[in-house]
Each structure stands twice: as C-alpha cells, then as structure tokens.
Design a protein around this motif. Sequence first.
Motif, PDB file in Angstrom:
ATOM      1  N   THR A 252       0.818  -1.210   0.000  1.00  0.00           N
ATOM      2  CA  THR A 252       0.000   0.000   0.000  1.00  0.00           C
ATOM      3  C   THR A 252       0.853   1.262   0.000  1.00  0.00           C
ATOM      4  O   THR A 252       0.662   2.172  -0.820  1.00  0.00           O
TER       5      THR A 252
ATOM      6  N   SER B  61       2.973   1.674  -3.337  1.00  0.00           N
ATOM      7  CA  SER B  61       2.134   2.108  -4.449  1.00  0.00           C
ATOM      8  C   SER B  61       1.800   3.590  -4.326  1.00  0.00           C
ATOM      9  O   SER B  61       1.838   4.338  -5.311  1.00  0.00           O
ATOM     10  N   ARG B  62       1.499   4.009  -3.120  1.00  0.00           N
ATOM     11  CA  ARG B  62       1.144   5.411  -2.888  1.00  0.00           C
ATOM     12  C   ARG B  62       2.324   6.329  -3.202  1.00  0.00           C
ATOM     13  O   ARG B  62       2.173   7.353  -3.880  1.00  0.00           O
ATOM     14  N   TYR B  63       3.506   5.956  -2.717  1.00  0.00           N
ATOM     15  CA  TYR B  63       4.677   6.795  -2.950  1.00  0.00           C
ATOM     16  C   TYR B  63       5.066   6.814  -4.432  1.00  0.00           C
ATOM     17  O   TYR B  63       5.472   7.847  -4.972  1.00  0.00           O
ATOM     18  N   SER B  64       4.958   5.667  -5.094  1.00  0.00           N
ATOM     19  CA  SER B  64       5.327   5.593  -6.508  1.00  0.00           C
ATOM     20  C   SER B  64       4.402   6.445  -7.366  1.00  0.00           C
ATOM     21  O   SER B  64       4.854   7.156  -8.274  1.00  0.00           O
ATOM     22  N   LYS B  65       3.106   6.375  -7.089  1.00  0.00           N
ATOM     23  CA  LYS B  65       2.143   7.138  -7.881  1.00  0.00           C
ATOM     24  C   LYS B  65       2.324   8.638  -7.705  1.00  0.00           C
ATOM     25  O   LYS B  65       2.029   9.414  -8.612  1.00  0.00           O
ATOM     26  N   SER B  66       2.821   9.053  -6.539  1.00  0.00           N
ATOM     27  CA  SER B  66       3.031  10.480  -6.295  1.00  0.00           C
ATOM     28  C   SER B  66       4.434  10.946  -6.678  1.00  0.00           C
ATOM     29  O   SER B  66       4.800  12.093  -6.428  1.00  0.00           O
ATOM     30  N   GLY B  67       5.208  10.042  -7.287  1.00  0.00           N
ATOM     31  CA  GLY B  67       6.528  10.414  -7.748  1.00  0.00           C
ATOM     32  C   GLY B  67       7.603  10.414  -6.681  1.00  0.00           C
ATOM     33  O   GLY B  67       8.722  10.865  -6.927  1.00  0.00           O
TER      34      GLY B  67
ATOM     35  N   TYR C  56       9.885   8.417  -5.530  1.00  0.00           N
ATOM     36  CA  TYR C  56      10.553   7.149  -5.796  1.00  0.00           C
ATOM     37  C   TYR C  56      11.618   6.819  -4.753  1.00  0.00           C
ATOM     38  O   TYR C  56      11.796   5.649  -4.380  1.00  0.00           O
TER      39      TYR C  56
ATOM     40  N   ASP D 224       6.530  -2.575  -7.481  1.00  0.00           N
ATOM     41  CA  ASP D 224       6.668  -2.803  -8.899  1.00  0.00           C
ATOM     42  C   ASP D 224       7.837  -3.734  -9.196  1.00  0.00           C
ATOM     43  O   ASP D 224       8.917  -3.597  -8.637  1.00  0.00           O
TER      44      ASP D 224
END
Length: 281
Positions: free
Chosen positions: A53, A56-62, A64, A89
């Motif tokens: 969770t 995914s949240r951090y990746s979607k907000s850039g 990285y 991912d």
Amino acid sequence: MVRFRFSKGLNREPDPKNVKLHIQSGSSSRALNAILPLVASGQPYEAHQKTRTFTSRYSKSGQYDTAIDVLFQSARELLKVSQHCPAGDQDLHHYIGELLYKDGAFDAAEPHFLASGKRDSARSLANMMIEWSAAGGALGNFALRGTLLYLQNGNIVGARTFISQFIAQPVLNFCQLAVLTCQRANGEKNKVMHESWVRLCGTYQSKGGVLATRETLQEIATLYFAIPPPRTQPDNPLGAMISSMLGDSLTHPSLTIGSRILQVLEPWTGPTVRFPLLPEL
C-alpha cells in the motif's frame, strides 16, 4: 510535509509557475513505523500488505526515493524472518537489485531479485551467485539457495531461468555433453558424433571464457574423432579449428553451430545427465 518556495516579490499567494514541491527527507518513517513492528511481532502477511500500500502510494506520487527506502528496509527485515517482500513494482525491484549488485552488496540485492520475479532478475541473481561463491562457499549451495527461494515464492519460471543461467556460467552443460559425445565417438566412422562435437565446441567457444582458447579441445577432437590439428598457428584459433573439422562442408545447413546438439544427443541423455540444459520458457 510539503514546503513552498516563493519567487521574489511581494505576492502573498504562491505563483503556481514558480512553486516547487519539496518532500521532506525521512518521509519513509511513517510507513516503516507501521510496517516493521508487524514483522517483529510475527505478522509478515500484514507487513506485506502495508508495504504494498505505502509503496504504491509513494510511486504514484513520484516519491521514488521514499518508495525505494520502504521496499529496501521492509524486504531486509522480512528476509531476517525467512519471508520475502513481493510488494511494489517488479521493474523497481529489479532496478534496485541491479544497483546493489553492482555495488557488491550481494546480500541486500538478493531479496530484490527474488521479489521482482522477472526473468532478467533471475538471470542477474544467477550471475551474482556465481560471483558470490568466489568469495567462499560451495557452488552447489548457491545454486540451491536461488532455486529453492524462487520455488518457495511460487515462482517456477524464475527457478527454471535461474538454474539455467547458473548452470551455463560454470560450463557444466559443456562438460556433460562433451562426455556423452566422446562416449559415442568412433573416429571418422561416426559422422553424427563428429558433427556434434564440432557444434558443441563452436557453441561454447564462441561465448568466450575459459573454453575460448583451450588447446585440449583440439587434442580431444583428434583422439576421439580423428580430426587433424591445424597445420599452422592460426590468427583465429576457433575459426581454423572449425574449418579443419568441417572442411568444405562448413556451409552445410545441417552444421549450424549449436542448433541441433541436443537433438543428436537426446537418445543418450537419459538419467546420466545430472544438469540438463533447460530451455527458456
């Protein structure tokens, strides 16, 4: 927490064109404070879900860097309790694994290659295990380690890819096929084995490495297959060796190097082959 940087001037409101978002360092602390206690208390499944969770949240907000930090630290703690983190991912896991592998951090790279599950990750893990074994330890133990961990994760494709790559690196396939080919040799009389030896040597010598310039192979060719050695010292030992073996039949389509060696040897492989050449799936 987001901080705004304003452009020069007396504007009381930020100008959207000049606003830069800065994520505070250490922003992974919130996620890790929620994940790591679950690992310590014997709840790896719950830790997996929370890692998924947050990542995914951090990746979607850039974010990285934050996602990488959460994945790395969570996977490391899960590894300590014989669990592996599948969250996040696949490409990101592979990327992290490659970075750590290049830095020589083999123990830290391992859980990321396993968590990725990609074929490229399995190949990289096999290559890394070969290098790792050079520092000490039985080669077979490293082969088991990678294979069994992939199977433990339910990744059969990863396990097959790993062991195929692993076996190819220590040239174990060449050794087993060389023995089988010589076993069926009969000098000039057995043309099938004669051609099989040529293809076998050509395939593995073209890859370079320890077999690239072995004069021993020429001696074996003469002993078992009556193939004469080159008359003069060649500039290209491999090319001259193959030419002397094949003569004018080098261009014959049935002698494409490496294309049919297993078909020729298949009737004799059976249970005597400990390390079969596994095809790519």
